[in-house]
Design a protein around this motif. Structure first.
Motif, mmCIF file in Angstrom:
data_model
loop_
_atom_site.group_PDB
_atom_site.id
_atom_site.type_symbol
_atom_site.label_atom_id
_atom_site.label_comp_id
_atom_site.label_asym_id
_atom_site.label_seq_id
_atom_site.Cartn_x
_atom_site.Cartn_y
_atom_site.Cartn_z
ATOM 1 N N GLY A 165 1.191 -1.107 -0.180
ATOM 2 C CA GLY A 165 0.218 0.184 0.244
ATOM 3 C C GLY A 165 0.577 1.464 0.528
ATOM 4 N N VAL B 69 -3.619 -10.368 4.102
ATOM 5 C CA VAL B 69 -5.150 -9.550 4.018
ATOM 6 C C VAL B 69 -5.878 -10.295 2.936
ATOM 7 C CG1 VAL B 69 -5.609 -8.062 1.785
ATOM 8 C CG2 VAL B 69 -3.793 -7.328 3.580
ATOM 9 N N ASP C 92 -9.210 -2.626 6.553
ATOM 10 C CA ASP C 92 -7.935 -1.909 6.650
ATOM 11 C C ASP C 92 -7.329 -2.722 5.259
ATOM 12 O OD1 ASP C 92 -7.875 -1.185 9.020
ATOM 13 O OD2 ASP C 92 -7.399 -2.308 10.384
ATOM 14 N N SER C 93 -8.241 -4.145 5.267
ATOM 15 C CA SER C 93 -7.295 -4.641 3.677
ATOM 16 C C SER C 93 -8.461 -4.317 2.847
ATOM 17 C CB SER C 93 -8.419 -7.237 3.785
ATOM 18 O OG SER C 93 -7.732 -7.111 5.245
ATOM 19 N N TYR D 289 -6.547 -1.510 2.391
ATOM 20 C CA TYR D 289 -4.935 -1.859 1.120
ATOM 21 C C TYR D 289 -4.736 -1.852 -0.443
ATOM 22 C CZ TYR D 289 -1.321 -4.661 -1.029
ATOM 23 O OH TYR D 289 -0.862 -5.854 -2.139
ATOM 24 N N GLU E 234 -4.489 1.136 -2.121
ATOM 25 C CA GLU E 234 -3.282 2.149 -2.072
ATOM 26 C C GLU E 234 -2.620 0.721 -3.066
ATOM 27 O OE1 GLU E 234 -3.133 3.293 3.178
ATOM 28 O OE2 GLU E 234 -1.996 1.818 1.977
ATOM 29 N N SER E 235 -3.438 -0.211 -3.185
ATOM 30 C CA SER E 235 -2.011 -0.681 -3.776
ATOM 31 C C SER E 235 -2.016 -0.508 -5.164
ATOM 32 C CB SER E 235 -2.438 -2.054 -3.387
ATOM 33 O OG SER E 235 -3.603 -2.838 -3.673
#
Length: 250
Positions: free
Chosen positions: A11, A27, A202-203, A206, A209-210
């Motif tokens: 991320g 994740v 949160d996953s 991520y 973000e990824s």
């Protein structure tokens, strides 16, 4: 020898290279049970069209061997299976055991048994012989790979001459205005959906973000060319939110 102090992105965070695979695995362990439902919600079902276009562009024919890399719950394998027929084979492969197990169970429940194999593999070092597959696809998986250049080289090695690689992945929107709307959706609504549906904001934060850390269309095209692929081209879908890259091994 790999430098233990070398870092890469997870991320927006910088983490040791040696830890990224474990973090990514965590994740997908977390999201596996709700993965298909969340895909439908996040893309408003459009991911099904993106995948069908990938199948169309793959030009897969009866009797061919296909590697569905990072195949997760088996969407592409399910579509490839009738195309390769009883003389062909599809290998559903994923680095994550939970995702692979879910894909196997889903396809078995649908009666898709013959002509499909399963393999838990790392895209960076594929455990197949040279010149094995007529086609390789990797859908929404390349951005999670630590060393993308190494993975592309590995895919090139196991493709037969005349074979093709198709990368279906999130990319960079072609419109600045649409990009701003997409950012708002990604960083506000996706984590909220993840919290409400999967209990895991949160996953999904991520995942958003990824996507932003993944190479854009032209950069990925250049990476595929560097790995040896020829006639590399890409097709923007949904204003560049997603792109399909295709390259050939000659």
């Amino acid at each position: 020898m790999r430098d233990d102090k070398q870092t890469t992105h997870f991320g927006f965070r910088q983490v040791p290279v040696t830890e990224k695979a474990k973090l990514v695995r965590n994740v997908f362990d977390s999201v596996a049970d709700q993965y298909d439902l969340m895909n439908d919600l996040m893309s408003f079902g459009i991911h099904r069209l993106w995948k069908r276009l990938t199948i169309f562009l793959s030009q897969v024919r009866y009797g061919e061997r296909v590697l569905d890399l990072a195949g997760g719950t088996g969407d592409l394998t399910r579509l490839f299976h009738p195309r390769v027929g009883d003389k062909g084979e599809v290998v559903l492969a994923d680095i994550n055991a939970a995702m692979l197990r879910r894909g196997r169970d889903r396809l078995t429940d649908e009666g898709i048994v013959r002509g499909v194999r399963y393999a838990q593999v790392d895209a960076q070092c594929l455990p197949f012989e040279d010149d094995t597959f007529d086609c390789i696809t990797i859908a929404f998986g390349l951005r999670n790979v630590t060393d993308k250049d190494k993975a592309l080289a590995s895919m090139y090695r196991v493709l037969k001459p005349g074979g093709r690689l198709l990368v279906l992945e999130f990319s960079k929107p072609t419109s600045e205005l649409f990009g701003k709307v997409y950012d708002l959706y990604s960083f506000k609504l996706l984590p909220l959906m993840g919290k409400l549906v999967a209990g895991d904001p949160d996953s999904y934060r991520y995942l958003a973000e990824s996507i932003r850390m993944h190479p854009d269309q032209n950069t990925l095209k250049g990476m595929m060319t560097k790995a040896g692929f020829e006639r590399v081209e890409y097709f923007n879908l949904t204003q560049g939110v997603v792109a399909i890259h295709r390259g050939y091994k000659f």
